[in-house]
Design a protein around this motif. Structure first.
Motif, PDB file in Angstrom:
ATOM      1  N   PRO A   1       0.816  -1.236   0.000  1.00 16.22           N
ATOM      2  CA  PRO A   1       0.000   0.000   0.000  1.00 16.22           C
ATOM      3  C   PRO A   1       0.844   1.278   0.000  1.00 16.22           C
ATOM      4  N   ILE A   2       1.441   1.589  -1.131  1.00 20.28           N
ATOM      5  CA  ILE A   2       2.254   2.805  -1.241  1.00 20.28           C
ATOM      6  C   ILE A   2       1.356   4.035  -1.118  1.00 20.28           C
ATOM      7  N   MET A   3       1.810   5.030  -0.365  1.00 19.24           N
ATOM      8  CA  MET A   3       1.036   6.257  -0.193  1.00 19.24           C
ATOM      9  C   MET A   3       0.936   7.023  -1.512  1.00 19.24           C
ATOM     10  N   THR A   4      -0.193   7.656  -1.719  1.00 20.01           N
ATOM     11  CA  THR A   4      -0.404   8.468  -2.918  1.00 20.01           C
ATOM     12  C   THR A   4       0.286   9.816  -2.753  1.00 20.01           C
ATOM     13  N   LEU A   5       1.150  10.151  -3.688  1.00 19.47           N
ATOM     14  CA  LEU A   5       1.870  11.416  -3.620  1.00 19.47           C
ATOM     15  C   LEU A   5       1.046  12.530  -4.248  1.00 19.47           C
ATOM     16  N   ASN A   6       1.127  13.697  -3.641  1.00 16.50           N
ATOM     17  CA  ASN A   6       0.473  14.857  -4.238  1.00 16.50           C
ATOM     18  C   ASN A   6       1.160  15.215  -5.553  1.00 16.50           C
ATOM     19  N   SER A   7       0.376  15.559  -6.539  1.00  9.12           N
ATOM     20  CA  SER A   7       0.950  15.945  -7.832  1.00  9.12           C
ATOM     21  C   SER A   7       1.540  17.349  -7.791  1.00  9.12           C
ATOM     22  N   LYS A   8       1.083  18.146  -6.808  1.00 13.80           N
ATOM     23  CA  LYS A   8       1.551  19.524  -6.709  1.00 13.80           C
ATOM     24  C   LYS A   8       1.615  19.935  -5.245  1.00 13.80           C
ATOM     25  N   TYR A   9       2.653  20.701  -4.904  1.00 13.73           N
ATOM     26  CA  TYR A   9       2.813  21.205  -3.541  1.00 13.73           C
ATOM     27  C   TYR A   9       2.670  22.725  -3.549  1.00 13.73           C
ATOM     28  N   ASP A  10       2.139  23.260  -2.452  1.00 13.56           N
ATOM     29  CA  ASP A  10       1.855  24.696  -2.378  1.00 13.56           C
ATOM     30  C   ASP A  10       3.126  25.539  -2.335  1.00 13.56           C
ATOM     31  N   PHE A  11       4.125  25.064  -1.599  1.00 10.85           N
ATOM     32  CA  PHE A  11       5.400  25.779  -1.573  1.00 10.85           C
ATOM     33  C   PHE A  11       6.503  24.825  -1.143  1.00 10.85           C
ATOM     34  N   GLU A  12       7.725  25.188  -1.465  1.00 12.39           N
ATOM     35  CA  GLU A  12       8.878  24.365  -1.110  1.00 12.39           C
ATOM     36  C   GLU A  12      10.077  25.255  -0.822  1.00 12.39           C
ATOM     37  N   PHE A  13      10.979  24.748  -0.007  1.00 17.91           N
ATOM     38  CA  PHE A  13      12.177  25.500   0.349  1.00 17.91           C
ATOM     39  C   PHE A  13      13.234  24.528   0.860  1.00 17.91           C
ATOM     40  N   THR A  14      14.437  25.048   1.059  1.00 16.94           N
ATOM     41  CA  THR A  14      15.563  24.223   1.494  1.00 16.94           C
ATOM     42  C   THR A  14      16.179  24.793   2.766  1.00 16.94           C
ATOM     43  N   LEU A  15      16.468  23.907   3.704  1.00 16.83           N
ATOM     44  CA  LEU A  15      17.187  24.250   4.927  1.00 16.83           C
ATOM     45  C   LEU A  15      18.409  23.353   5.036  1.00 16.83           C
ATOM     46  N   SER A  16      19.287  23.667   5.964  1.00 18.48           N
ATOM     47  CA  SER A  16      20.345  22.716   6.284  1.00 18.48           C
ATOM     48  C   SER A  16      19.766  21.674   7.237  1.00 18.48           C
ATOM     49  N   GLN A  17      20.317  20.473   7.183  1.00 22.83           N
ATOM     50  CA  GLN A  17      19.863  19.433   8.111  1.00 22.83           C
ATOM     51  C   GLN A  17      20.071  19.880   9.555  1.00 22.83           C
ATOM     52  N   LYS A  18      21.151  20.582   9.799  1.00 17.24           N
ATOM     53  CA  LYS A  18      21.465  21.055  11.148  1.00 17.24           C
ATOM     54  C   LYS A  18      20.382  21.981  11.675  1.00 17.24           C
ATOM     55  N   THR A  19      19.890  22.890  10.817  1.00 18.44           N
ATOM     56  CA  THR A  19      18.857  23.837  11.236  1.00 18.44           C
ATOM     57  C   THR A  19      17.547  23.125  11.542  1.00 18.44           C
ATOM     58  N   LEU A  20      17.129  22.233  10.650  1.00 20.58           N
ATOM     59  CA  LEU A  20      15.866  21.525  10.865  1.00 20.58           C
ATOM     60  C   LEU A  20      15.952  20.626  12.099  1.00 20.58           C
ATOM     61  N   LYS A  21      17.073  19.966  12.281  1.00 23.48           N
ATOM     62  CA  LYS A  21      17.246  19.104  13.453  1.00 23.48           C
ATOM     63  C   LYS A  21      17.190  19.926  14.737  1.00 23.48           C
ATOM     64  N   CYS A  22      17.796  21.114  14.713  1.00 26.12           N
ATOM     65  CA  CYS A  22      17.772  22.004  15.877  1.00 26.12           C
ATOM     66  C   CYS A  22      16.343  22.426  16.209  1.00 26.12           C
ATOM     67  N   ILE A  23      15.564  22.785  15.195  1.00 23.67           N
ATOM     68  CA  ILE A  23      14.167  23.188  15.410  1.00 23.67           C
ATOM     69  C   ILE A  23      13.397  22.071  16.107  1.00 23.67           C
TER      70      ILE A  23
END
Length: 373
Positions: free
Chosen positions: A122-144
């Motif tokens: 049962p693979i999850m259905t992926l959205n064909s479109k996303y509202d917004f996207e961005f990039t962070l460093s792994q360090k920043t996201l892990k800290c949050i």
């Protein structure tokens, strides 16, 4: 699959490492038996391992495939990884598929596992479109995540508390979690400016999975977000997660409280004192009494067997006396999580919330409700 199809012939850890990343969300007991398996896909040298619980899905990729064949099969997750873990480090591992079975060979060891048709997974259905996207460093996201994860509720009837709020506002990401007894707030400024303000609630399991997999490095992590799904890509890992549909509690009201008194205290000294006296506090409520007087803090616990423990600390405080009860486990948890030398404790009276913050830093706030002792 009547013809033997070679999957890999490589070092043990080249397979074990990506497999360990997906195994964490595979529950030992599942309502759907198929979810106790993982999906293994091979396309020439590229191999992917995929697991899901229908709410969150992890895929890892590695380039150790043998030959140009394409293979898609389902295999028992726990058995597969336990076999690989048990094999000697010095021997290469050979895996091949024949007659709907997976064969694993290493040295003089050989294992046979049943496989299932990949179409059943049962693979999850992926959205064909996303509202917004961005990039962070792994360090920043892990800290949050590290700053707020511990106060996420678990199986609360208020379903929106069973996740982490991420609020995107201009050039800030605000993370908030609460279990109804405490609330943790953390804000970080990033280079990207969001075109509009938006909030999402990431499920607890997804947060804990990310915490475990993210590295404390500057390597990038890509986030794609829609109103019901988040996609996170980093280091040959792809995580797809549903979002919690609901409105989070009004955290702005909580953190806007004004406090009449505050004092500075050494975090490590207070932590060690609380850890020592918590030996006595073995009841379910885990209450600790704080008596605050000018230049004086006394912490006391007692048990139902009339056992007691107390410690006194010197503090820089010149306000009115306050006698308040708090959850000692919540105090120890936040003090363990912070790394600062000192913290500020702010309060008004015995019936109002307590605020723990960091000196000269408005980006972090930990609000804790009092309890009767």
């Amino acid at each position: 699959m009547n013809v033997m199809q070679l999957v890999v012939n490589t070092e043990k850890n080249a397979i074990l490492h990506p497999l360990q990343m997906v195994i964490s969300i595979v529950e030992k007991k599942n309502i759907l038996p198929i979810l106790s398996n993982i999906l293994v896909c091979k396309n020439s040298e590229k191999i992917s391992f995929l697991s899901t619980d229908t709410e969150v899905q992890i895929t890892t990729y590695t380039a150790v495939g043998y030959g140009n064949s394409s293979i898609n099969i389902i295999v028992a997750a726990r058995k597969f990884i336990d076999i690989l873990r048990s094999l000697p480090e010095t021997e290469k591992v050979t895996i091949y598929i024949e007659n709907k079975h997976m064969f694993i060979k290493s040295g003089k060891s050989k294992f046979t596992l049943q496989t299932l048709d990949a179409k059943e997974y049962p693979i999850m259905t992926l959205n064909s479109k996303y509202d917004f996207e961005f990039t962070l460093s792994q360090k920043t996201l892990k800290c949050i995540l590290n700053m707020v994860y511990f106060s996420i509720a678990q199986q609360d009837i208020r379903y929106y508390l069973n996740g982490l709020l991420l609020s995107f506002q201009k050039k800030n990401i605000i993370a908030v979690s609460s279990d109804g007894h405490r609330l943790t707030y953390y804000q970080v400024n990033i280079d990207k400016k969001f075109s509009s303000c938006s909030d999402i609630i990431i499920p607890r399991k997804t947060v804990f999975t990310l915490q475990r997999l993210l590295e404390n490095k500057e390597n990038p992590v890509e986030l794609k977000i829609s109103n019901n799904q988040i996609k996170i890509i980093f280091s040959n890992i792809e995580i797809i997660s549903k979002l919690i549909d609901g409105k989070f509690l009004d955290y702005k009201y909580v953190i806007s409280n004004k406090y009449e008194k505050s004092f500075l205290v050494n975090r490590n000294k207070l932590l060690r004192s609380l850890q020592r006296i918590s030996i006595i506090s073995n009841d379910k409520l885990k209450g600790v009494r704080l008596v605050i007087k000018p230049n004086y803090l006394k912490i006391t616990v007692s048990s139902s067997n009339r056992e007691k423990a107390s410690e006194e600390l010197e503090i820089n405080y010149n306000g009115k006396d306050v006698d308040i009860g708090l959850n000692i486990s919540y105090l120890i948890e936040i003090l363990n999580n912070l790394k600062n030398e000192n913290i500020i404790i702010s309060l008004s009276d015995s019936k109002s919330s307590v605020l723990i913050s960091i000196p000269e830093d408005n980006n972090f706030q930990y609000t804790l409700m009092p309890m009767r002792i």
